[in-house]
Enzyme design. Structure first.
Site, mmCIF file in Angstrom:
data_model
loop_
_atom_site.group_PDB
_atom_site.id
_atom_site.type_symbol
_atom_site.label_atom_id
_atom_site.label_comp_id
_atom_site.label_asym_id
_atom_site.label_seq_id
_atom_site.Cartn_x
_atom_site.Cartn_y
_atom_site.Cartn_z
ATOM 1 N N LYS A 114 0.793 -1.220 0.036
ATOM 2 C CA LYS A 114 0.000 0.119 0.065
ATOM 3 C C LYS A 114 0.851 1.409 0.100
ATOM 4 C CE LYS A 114 -4.370 -1.702 1.419
ATOM 5 N NZ LYS A 114 -5.025 -2.183 2.618
ATOM 6 N N LYS A 197 -3.926 -10.375 -7.041
ATOM 7 C CA LYS A 197 -5.127 -11.066 -6.651
ATOM 8 C C LYS A 197 -6.505 -10.104 -7.026
ATOM 9 C CE LYS A 197 -5.655 -8.834 -2.407
ATOM 10 N NZ LYS A 197 -6.103 -8.595 -0.957
ATOM 11 N N LYS A 200 -11.163 -5.676 -4.066
ATOM 12 C CA LYS A 200 -12.393 -5.139 -4.199
ATOM 13 C C LYS A 200 -12.032 -3.462 -4.367
ATOM 14 C CE LYS A 200 -13.261 -5.957 0.690
ATOM 15 N NZ LYS A 200 -12.247 -5.473 1.547
#
Ligand code: TYM
Length: 334
Positions: A114, A197, A200
């Site tokens: 992140k 991956k 969302k």
């Protein structure tokens, strides 16, 4: 009483990855482990580690709770609640920060990833300490198992380390939990890029099937999913990762082993396999969506969340009070 605990962050639109890696697994455990108590929450405090729009966050939190119920979470067996409605999560999070080292948090791969993406927009302190809050969410309820997808494994390992460290210092107090990671479907990959991956929070929408997608969208996304030019029906995660991902999805939703899926489609082209997979996913998600629509605007959802909050609060209050005494907080009463 033995317990199972898990949660989902309402930070974006839920995907098939969340469904297969976490929700479906949790629902199955309710019947596989009849003697266990289940605690399941919407991790809204985790969502605010990055900027959120208030009204949208509130809506998404409700959506996640409704999806849990739509997927088959039984409120008679599972204590379902919003994390932020049980204040002790934040309190225990702080207490555990005092037993966690900066070096441990710096090693968290999710944090490192992140940081790479968000360099310019600023990293909040909470994004850094997030895994400690997650540890608090878990060990608060002394669970034996934590069902999660593969990407949360490192966080559960840290949770175990924190619990063990606390127990060594203050005497046995927290149960040291074990992750439950499904054999198949623990990491559903992006349909356009098999190296990352399905996520969302992902901007590109072609790579992720959301739990709200309609039939046409699902069919389109599966048809355009990246495979390979080998034309070989084989479950080979290394050399045919795109196809293997689709086989995994088929196997979990269709309750088959990947090898059985391969055998079924041996000699057929990928196109037929993709068409059938689309039908399977459409059937599963449209049933889920129908139940979701019945639940989302009903009073049932609030009743379930109110009762879940009350049960969780009672447990959490006692646990944190005892924890504070162990550490030396509180008064000496004369
Ligand atoms: P979150 O919200 O990112 O994901 C929720 C669950 O979905 C799983 N998952 C996947 N599984 C398979 N394939 C994928 N592509 C995929 N993407 C997500 C995740 O592994 C997870 O199980 N920090 C957690 C939320 C949390 C939590 C907790 C979980 C907060 N406190 C305590 C368990 C226990 C998170 O951000 O998950």
């Amino acid at each position: 009483m033995k317990r199972v605990v898990s949660g989902i962050k309402p930070s974006g639109t839920l995907t098939l990855g969340n469904y297969i890696g976490a929700i479906k697994q949790f629902v199955n455990l309710q019947s596989v482990l009849p003697d266990y108590e289940f605690y399941l929450f919407v991790a809204d405090l985790h969502a605010i580690t990055v900027p959120q729009e208030a009204a949208l966050l509130r809506k998404r939190s409700r959506d996640v709770a409704a999806m849990y119920l739509a997927a088959g979470i039984d409120p008679q067996k599972t204590v379902l609640f919003l994390q932020s409605e049980v204040k002790e999560h934040a309190e225990l999070g702080y207490l555990l920060q005092c037993s966690t080292y900066v070096g441990e948090l710096e090693r968290m791969t999710q944090y490192k990833d992140k940081v790479k993406v968000k360099k310019e927009s600023g990293i909040t302190a909470a994004l850094f300490t997030y895994p400690v809050l997650m540890a608090a969410d878990i060990i608060m309820y002394d669970p034996e198992f934590v069902p999660v997808g593969d990407d949360q494994k490192q966080h559960i390992e840290l949770t175990r380390d924190i619990a063990i460290r606390f127990n060594n210092k203050y005497g046995d107090f927290f149960t040291v939990p074990k992750p439950l990671i499904p054999t198949y479907g623990a990491r559903i990959m992006d349909l356009q890029d098999s190296t990352k991956k399905m996520s969302k929070s992902d901007e590109s929408d072609k790579g992720a099937i959301t739990l709200y997608d309609d039939s046409d969208t699902i069919r389109r996304k599966i048809r355009s999913a990246v495979t390979d030019s080998l034309g070989l029906m084989k479950y080979d995660l290394e050399n045919q990762p795109g196809l293997a991902n689709l086989i995994t999805i088929y196997s979990v939703i269709g309750n088959m082993k990947p090898d059985e899926v391969v055998a079924k489609y041996q000699g057929h082209g990928y196109a037929q396999f993709k068409e059938d997979l689309a039908i399977l996913v459409i059937d599963e998600l449209s049933a889920l969506q129908n139940r979701y629509h019945e639940i989302i605007d009903s009073g049932i959802l609030d009743d379930v969340l109110d009762s879940g909050r009350d049960i969780a609060r009672e447990y959490a209050y006692k646990k944190v009070e005892k924890c504070k005494r162990k550490i030396g907080l509180g008064r000496i009463k004369k």
